[in-house]
Motif scaffolding. Structure first.
Motif: not given
Length: 399
Positions: A152-155, A160-161, A166-167
């Motif tokens: 969820f966060l990854g997608m 959006q980011g 993410m890294l």
């Protein structure tokens, strides 16, 4: 009679560490194929390789980590794995080509393989034998939560980011894990001179636990089925215009596991593994069929819930079976054997499935995966199910 305590501080620390390890894994796994395609002009099979080669690295690491963890020490192995996982994460900031990405993904997988093998071995030594199925099910919730929050966060961050954002999140998670593990008290096994000499020999049975191989063979095919979701769901939902629903797929998947896992864990202990394993295969296959035919968001999310019930139950129950059938002093080797085989399925899956997509399309891909998972019910019967009752309770835990 009062139950042996399960929720100890050591259980919580090891479970939290495993949660962060798998969050780092899932955050990148669900987006790396898209990143390779959009930023490095990778073909579908190359994007699949960028996703799957991570698991090949994990497989390579597990083979050697499982062999040496009892000699090196469980806590030392966990420290080393976390440190290597963190260092290789930092290398992503220097990606310049598709070939360099392949190298980084392989090395990153090595760190993941060592760290996750260590956490799995530690938890197996902490869980009381009479609560093996229940304890393993609760521990596996760390993977379940990661499989929901991570994708969820990854997608979300992918839309959006940025990849760099993410890294940074992955680096923070692994750094916190390194600090937290300092407070973990790990039961270490005492090897006899004969056991130590035997485990030092360069022989096949010192890289794989023979008694764990039957259930591990089945995990290869189940892992291959799950790899079709892990690596290509983002691309599939983009193609069928269900991106918004797709971002919640793993949330529903995880919710189904979280609600069912305490029950299935107790059933495993009270009614035996066959009572939960056969329905697990069937549910996973049905979920893949629904996924292959999804036209609306509701169908996609329904597939996520059913797949969660099936694959989630299989994963925790198969891990408990691995420990149940294996000698106590080869617990680390048994754990690495099981995860090596399931990593093999998840690792090679995206590469070979990538060649199928131009021929079958995504819908055909998921239908074929359903057939493979359904066939696992027959394979399970012959490799383990028909003789499951022969295995009694494992020896008492050390420590």
């Amino acid at each position: 009679m009062q139950k042996t305590k399960l929720w100890t501080m050591n259980f919580l620390i090891d479970s939290m560490t495993n949660l962060f390890i798998y969050l780092a894994y899932y955050l990148l796994m669900v987006t790396i194929a898209v990143y390779a395609t959009d930023n490095l002009q990778a073909s579908p099979s190359e994007a699949g390789l960028a996703s799957g080669i991570f698991i090949v690295g994990a497989l390579f690491a597990r083979i050697f980590a499982g062999r040496s963890i009892e000699q090196v020490g469980r806590k030392k192995m966990l420290y080393f794995g976390l440190a290597f996982f963190l260092i290789t994460t930092l290398l992503y900031f220097k990606i310049t080509s598709l070939q360099f990405l392949f190298v980084i993904r392989f090395l990153h997988g090595v760190g993941f393989g060592i760290a996750s093998t260590a956490t799995g071995t530690v938890i197996a030594s902490i869980i009381p034998n009479e609560r093996r199925g229940e304890g393993t099910s609760y521990y596996a919730m760390s993977v379940t939560l990661a499989s929901a929050v991570g994708p969820f966060l990854g997608m979300f961050l992918n839309q959006q980011g940025s990849f760099s954002m993410m890294l940074v999140l992955v680096v923070i998670l692994l750094a916190v894990s390194l600090i937290t593990v300092f407070f973990l008290r790990v039961p270490e096994v005492s090897l006899t001179k004969e056991q130590l000499d035997e485990m030092k020999r360069f022989a096949l049975n010192n890289f794989f636990e023979a008694k764990a191989i039957p259930i591990s063979i089945i995990s290869v095919f189940v892992g291959l089925g799950f790899s079709s979701i892990l690596s290509f769901l983002t691309s599939y939902t983009r193609e069928i215009n269900l991106i918004d629903a797709g971002s919640f797929f793993f949330i529903v998947y995880a919710a189904a596991i979280l609600f069912s896992r305490p029950v299935t864990g107790r059933w495993f202990d009270q009614k035996g593994e066959n009572f939960v394993m056969y329905p697990a295969f069937l549910l996973f296959a049905v979920g893949l069929i629904i996924l292959s035919q999804a036209q609306q968001g509701l169908a996609l999310l329904l597939a996520g819930g059913i797949i969660g019930l099936g694959y989630g139950t299989f994963l925790s129950s198969a891990q408990a079976i691995t420990v149940k059938v294996s000698p106590r002093h080869r617990m680390g080797l048994a754990t690495s054997t099981f995860f090596s085989f399931i990593d093999l399925g998840i690792g090679v899956g995206p590469f070979f499935l990538g060649f199928m997509i131009p021929v079958t399309g995504f819908r055909g891909l998921y239908a074929c995966a359903a057939i493979v998972v359904f066939a696992c019910t027959i394979l399970y019967y012959f490799l383990h199910g028909r003789k499951a009752a022969e295995y009694g309770e494992p020896p008492a835990a050390e420590g």
